[in-house]
Design a protein around this motif. Structure first.
Motif, PDB file in Angstrom:
ATOM      1  N   GLU A   1      -6.364 -11.363   8.762  1.00 18.94           N
ATOM      2  CA  GLU A   1      -5.823 -11.923  10.000  1.00 18.94           C
ATOM      3  C   GLU A   1      -5.613 -10.780  10.977  1.00 18.94           C
ATOM      4  OE1 GLU A   1      -2.071 -13.873   9.503  1.00 18.94           O
ATOM      5  OE2 GLU A   1      -1.221 -12.298   8.263  1.00 18.94           O
ATOM      6  N   HIS A   2      -5.403 -11.111  12.241  1.00 21.33           N
ATOM      7  CA  HIS A   2      -5.186 -10.070  13.244  1.00 21.33           C
ATOM      8  C   HIS A   2      -3.969  -9.228  12.848  1.00 21.33           C
ATOM      9  CE1 HIS A   2      -8.119 -11.655  16.092  1.00 21.33           C
ATOM     10  NE2 HIS A   2      -7.657 -12.865  15.824  1.00 21.33           N
ATOM     11  N   SER A   3      -4.141  -7.921  12.846  1.00 21.83           N
ATOM     12  CA  SER A   3      -3.038  -7.055  12.435  1.00 21.83           C
ATOM     13  C   SER A   3      -3.195  -5.664  13.018  1.00 21.83           C
ATOM     14  CB  SER A   3      -2.950  -6.973  10.902  1.00 21.83           C
ATOM     15  OG  SER A   3      -4.143  -6.444  10.365  1.00 21.83           O
ATOM     16  N   ILE A   4      -2.089  -4.927  12.997  1.00 21.01           N
ATOM     17  CA  ILE A   4      -2.053  -3.527  13.419  1.00 21.01           C
ATOM     18  C   ILE A   4      -1.312  -2.752  12.343  1.00 21.01           C
ATOM     19  CG2 ILE A   4      -1.172  -1.879  15.119  1.00 21.01           C
ATOM     20  CD1 ILE A   4      -1.259  -4.127  17.200  1.00 21.01           C
ATOM     21  N   VAL A   5      -1.867  -1.616  11.962  1.00 17.40           N
ATOM     22  CA  VAL A   5      -1.212  -0.740  10.992  1.00 17.40           C
ATOM     23  C   VAL A   5      -1.056   0.637  11.631  1.00 17.40           C
ATOM     24  CG1 VAL A   5      -1.352   0.374   8.741  1.00 17.40           C
ATOM     25  CG2 VAL A   5      -2.160  -1.977   9.020  1.00 17.40           C
ATOM     26  N   GLY A   6       0.175   1.122  11.655  1.00 15.80           N
ATOM     27  CA  GLY A   6       0.455   2.456  12.174  1.00 15.80           C
ATOM     28  C   GLY A   6       1.103   3.295  11.097  1.00 15.80           C
ATOM     29  N   ASP A   7       0.572   4.491  10.878  1.00 15.63           N
ATOM     30  CA  ASP A   7       1.084   5.355   9.818  1.00 15.63           C
ATOM     31  C   ASP A   7       1.326   6.748  10.380  1.00 15.63           C
ATOM     32  OD1 ASP A   7       1.861   5.959   7.177  1.00 15.63           O
ATOM     33  OD2 ASP A   7      -0.103   6.844   6.767  1.00 15.63           O
ATOM     34  N   GLY A   8       2.593   7.136  10.451  1.00 12.84           N
ATOM     35  CA  GLY A   8       2.951   8.450  10.956  1.00 12.84           C
ATOM     36  C   GLY A   8       3.537   9.323   9.871  1.00 12.84           C
ATOM     37  N   ARG A   9       4.005  10.472  10.271  1.00 12.68           N
ATOM     38  CA  ARG A   9       4.552  11.426   9.291  1.00 12.68           C
ATOM     39  C   ARG A   9       5.837  10.907   8.673  1.00 12.68           C
ATOM     40  NH1 ARG A   9       8.086  15.662   9.498  1.00 12.68           N
ATOM     41  NH2 ARG A   9       8.419  15.320  11.733  1.00 12.68           N
ATOM     42  N   THR A  10       6.656  10.217   9.466  1.00 13.17           N
ATOM     43  CA  THR A  10       7.948   9.764   8.943  1.00 13.17           C
ATOM     44  C   THR A  10       8.155   8.257   9.052  1.00 13.17           C
ATOM     45  OG1 THR A  10       9.000  10.116  11.107  1.00 13.17           O
ATOM     46  CG2 THR A  10       9.019  11.974   9.557  1.00 13.17           C
TER      47      THR A  10
END
Length: 244
Positions: A211-220
């Motif tokens: 499905e429509h999605s957004i994944v954001g992965d940062g250092r913390t």
């Protein structure tokens, strides 16, 4: 005689003044409202904070009821209209533009995104499904108040109507899980959350499947947002955030 004449003049002047004020009242109120909102960030935030919808408490508002009659306590269905969509879209743009230009929504990745959340109803199941820290499941507590204490990347879109929220905030687990609906379309909702994640340097990636999605992965920080068609033409949004 002199006293009576003064009284008549005073009453006449007051009436004329009242008529003059009433004639320009809508315009004056609009100018004052716009001025206050534009110069007072607390007022602007209060007007654009997420709305919290709790069907279980809806029946308690019986201030003007002649008789108290409880039936199914159902809320009327939420229906998207052009007016509601434009209001939410404009508020979101004003909020984002205050911090800089709004980036274009990128093409979705050809890879599959995180698991479909549409059939899940529990916050702990949503957290586990997107790869969240399982050790934080036991510390989650439910309550709509979590939706107004969202870290920047996971903020609810202005005029979003929160239906479910849970979270945890301690030294080991800082987690937020929110499900809300908005009258804007999926692309507009994705654009808002992509911008938030991008500005937080989470390197967000968009997906179309499952499905429509957004994944954001940062250092913390880690952030996941899912989007789907909701009832009444609304867009349903699931937000899952945790600090690493």
């Amino acid at each position: 005689m002199f006293t009576r004449q003064i009284r008549i003049v005073f009453i006449g002047s007051t009436a004329l003044l009242g008529l003059a004020l009433s004639a320009c009242a809508p315009e004056a109120e609009t100018v004052v409202e716009q001025s206050v909102v534009a110069t007072d960030p607390l007022m602007a935030k209060a007007l654009n904070d997420p709305l919290m919808v709790d069907p279980d408490l809806a029946y308690r508002n019986e201030a003007n009821a002649v008789l108290t009659l409880r039936s199914d306590h159902a809320l009327p269905p939420l229906v998207a209209t052009d007016e509601l969509a434009n209001r939410a879209r404009d508020a979101a743009r004003v909020e984002l533009l205050a911090e800089g230009q709004i980036p274009a929504l990128p093409f979705p990745s050809s890879d599959a995104g995180p698991a479909d959340l549409s059939a899940l109803t529990k916050a702990d199941a949503m957290l586990v499904a997107v790869g969240g820290p399982q050790e934080c499941v036991s510390s989650l507590s439910e309550g709509l108040n979590w939706s107004v204490d969202m870290p920047g990347p996971s903020a609810v879109m202005p005029h979003g109507m929160v239906q479910q929220a849970a979270g945890s905030s301690n030294a080991d687990c800082n987690v937020r899980i929110v499900r809300y609906v908005t009258p804007v379309d999926i692309e507009d909702a994705m654009g808002y959350h992509f911008t938030r994640a991008d500005r937080a340097r989470l390197r967000p990636v968009t997906y179309e499947q499952p499905e429509h999605s957004i994944v954001g992965d940062g250092r913390t920080e880690h952030f996941v947002a899912h989007f789907r068609e909701g009832p009444g033409g609304m867009t349903a949004v699931d937000l899952v955030y945790w600090a690493k």
